[in-house]
Design a protein around this motif. Structure first.
Motif, short mmCIF file in Angstrom:
data_model
loop_
_atom_site.label_atom_id
_atom_site.label_comp_id
_atom_site.label_asym_id
_atom_site.label_seq_id
_atom_site.Cartn_x
_atom_site.Cartn_y
_atom_site.Cartn_z
N GLY A 82 -9.00 7.27 -2.71
CA GLY A 82 -9.16 7.45 -4.15
C GLY A 82 -7.94 6.97 -4.91
N LEU A 83 -6.76 7.18 -4.33
CA LEU A 83 -5.52 6.71 -4.95
C LEU A 83 -5.50 5.19 -5.04
N GLN A 84 -5.95 4.52 -3.97
CA GLN A 84 -6.00 3.06 -3.99
C GLN A 84 -6.99 2.56 -5.04
N ARG A 85 -8.09 3.26 -5.19
CA ARG A 85 -9.06 2.89 -6.23
C ARG A 85 -8.40 2.97 -7.61
N ARG A 86 -7.64 4.02 -7.83
CA ARG A 86 -6.90 4.14 -9.09
C ARG A 86 -5.85 3.04 -9.21
N GLY A 87 -5.14 2.76 -8.15
CA GLY A 87 -4.03 1.82 -8.21
C GLY A 87 -4.44 0.39 -8.51
N ALA A 94 -9.12 2.16 -15.60
CA ALA A 94 -7.98 3.07 -15.43
C ALA A 94 -8.05 4.22 -16.43
N GLN A 95 -8.42 3.93 -17.66
CA GLN A 95 -8.54 4.99 -18.66
C GLN A 95 -9.66 5.96 -18.29
N ARG A 96 -10.77 5.42 -17.81
CA ARG A 96 -11.90 6.28 -17.42
C ARG A 96 -11.54 7.13 -16.20
N PRO A 298 -6.29 0.30 5.09
CA PRO A 298 -5.58 -0.77 4.40
C PRO A 298 -4.47 -0.20 3.55
N ARG A 299 -3.43 -0.99 3.31
CA ARG A 299 -2.34 -0.59 2.44
C ARG A 299 -2.26 -1.60 1.29
N THR A 300 -3.13 -1.45 0.33
CA THR A 300 -3.16 -2.37 -0.79
C THR A 300 -1.98 -2.16 -1.74
N ASP A 301 -1.22 -1.10 -1.53
CA ASP A 301 -0.02 -0.89 -2.34
C ASP A 301 1.17 -1.67 -1.82
N LEU A 302 1.03 -2.31 -0.66
CA LEU A 302 2.13 -3.05 -0.06
C LEU A 302 1.82 -4.54 -0.01
N GLU A 303 2.88 -5.34 -0.04
CA GLU A 303 2.79 -6.78 0.11
C GLU A 303 3.24 -7.15 1.53
#
Length: 315
Positions: A82-87, A94-96, A298-303
């Motif tokens: 859920g955090l990744q979906r937000r990120g 994002a507002q919703r 997956p770690r979509t917050d990382l490059e």
């Protein structure tokens, strides 16, 4: 500031213990505007407008803090998906989502307070001022991270908090300064995980049955094959299929797998841009993990540049 893996929880009068939260690490600055920066330097305030608004309302100008953005599920567990979906949501989404799937910033360190720089001060002094600062914060999106100097309390957290998704503990020397990029903190986890780059799959980018993962060579910078996951379950196959792109041009790996990786049937190269968290065991041979590595997420917050080199488990 970063942490290195510890196999034993350190003990002594100067050690402080905190839960290792499962979220997005963020440096948050309240200056003329609120800036939320990920570990890779990505701006996050547009994706987390609820946290940006709370910081703007609650923290005085000139404040800089270190913390973790987390998402709690309805069941009271940390929800990284859920955090990744937000990120990765766009401005309207994002507002919703800020209204329907709120996130929290768990603050655990103070770097600046007004005109006073705190990074060079001992952790215990930074913590004392942070507690004073957070005491008057009434924003539910901002939370003061837990900390204890009692090792028995820390072990109780370790034994019980995994049920809500806490990964383990971070141990910090109360006398230590905040040194960006240095691994002076220690992480004590229930299982050892790390990151790798997906460079190929068994199956195809649209339906990956297994992942072939790589790491940059610390000497040459070349992306080398270092591991192969076991078979992915259907949910994980769908998860990865949304992120992977087939390779349409140059690729650092040959079109067939080396014989030591087993059959190359159905092997396909993908653009090496997706980072995944994996759980390898300790068996290594010829610069690779000898056994199949466990796929975690997956770690979509990382490059890819954030991934450790060689077979280091430090991330």
């Amino acid at each position: 500031m970063l942490a290195r893996t510890a196999n034993v929880l350190p003990e002594g009068p100067h050690w402080r213990y905190e839960p290792k939260w499962d979220g997005y690490r963020a440096i948050v600055r309240r200056e003329g505007e609120v800036r939320i920066l990920s570990r890779s330097g990505r701006r996050l305030e547009a994706a987390f407008p609820d946290i940006a608004a709370a910081v703007g309302a609650a923290l005085p100008p000139g404040t800089a803090v270190d913390g973790e953005i987390v998402r709690w599920s309805a069941e009271g567990r940390l929800d990284f998906s859920g955090l990744q979906r937000r990120g990765h949501s766009g401005p309207q989404a994002a507002q919703r989502l800020a209204r329907t799937e709120p996130c929290h910033l768990i603050v655990f360190d103070l770097l600046r307070d007004g005109a006073a720089e705190f990074a060079a001060r001992p952790l215990d002094e930074r913590r004392a001022r942070l507690e004073e600062l957070m005491h008057s914060v009434g924003e539910p999106a901002l939370m003061l991270g837990w900390q204890t100097g009692a090792v028995d309390v820390a072990r109780q957290w370790f034994d019980q908090m995994w049920r809500v998704g806490v990964e383990g503990l971070v141990a910090k020397d109360g006398r230590g300064r905040y040194r960006p990029g240095r691994r002076d903190w220690l992480k004590y986890k229930r299982r050892v995980t790390t990151e790798a780059i997906v460079g190929g799959v068994i199956g195809g980018a649209g339906d990956p049955r297994e992942l072939i993962v790589g790491r940059r060579d610390s000497q040459t910078g070349a992306l080398r094959v270092v591991g192969r996951t076991g078979g992915l379950d259907p949910a994980h196959r769908r998860e990865m299929a949304r992120l992977l792109r087939p390779c349409g041009g140059e690729h650092p790996w040959p079109p067939t797998l080396p014989s030591r990786w087993g059959s190359s049937q159905d092997y396909a190269r993908v653009v090496p841009e997706v980072v995944v968290e994996i759980c390898p065991d300790s068996a290594q041979a010829a610069g690779r993990w000898r056994h199949a590595v466990g796929y975690v997420r997956p770690r979509t917050d990382l490059e890819p540049a954030d991934v450790p080199t060689d077979l280091s488990i430090e991330g």
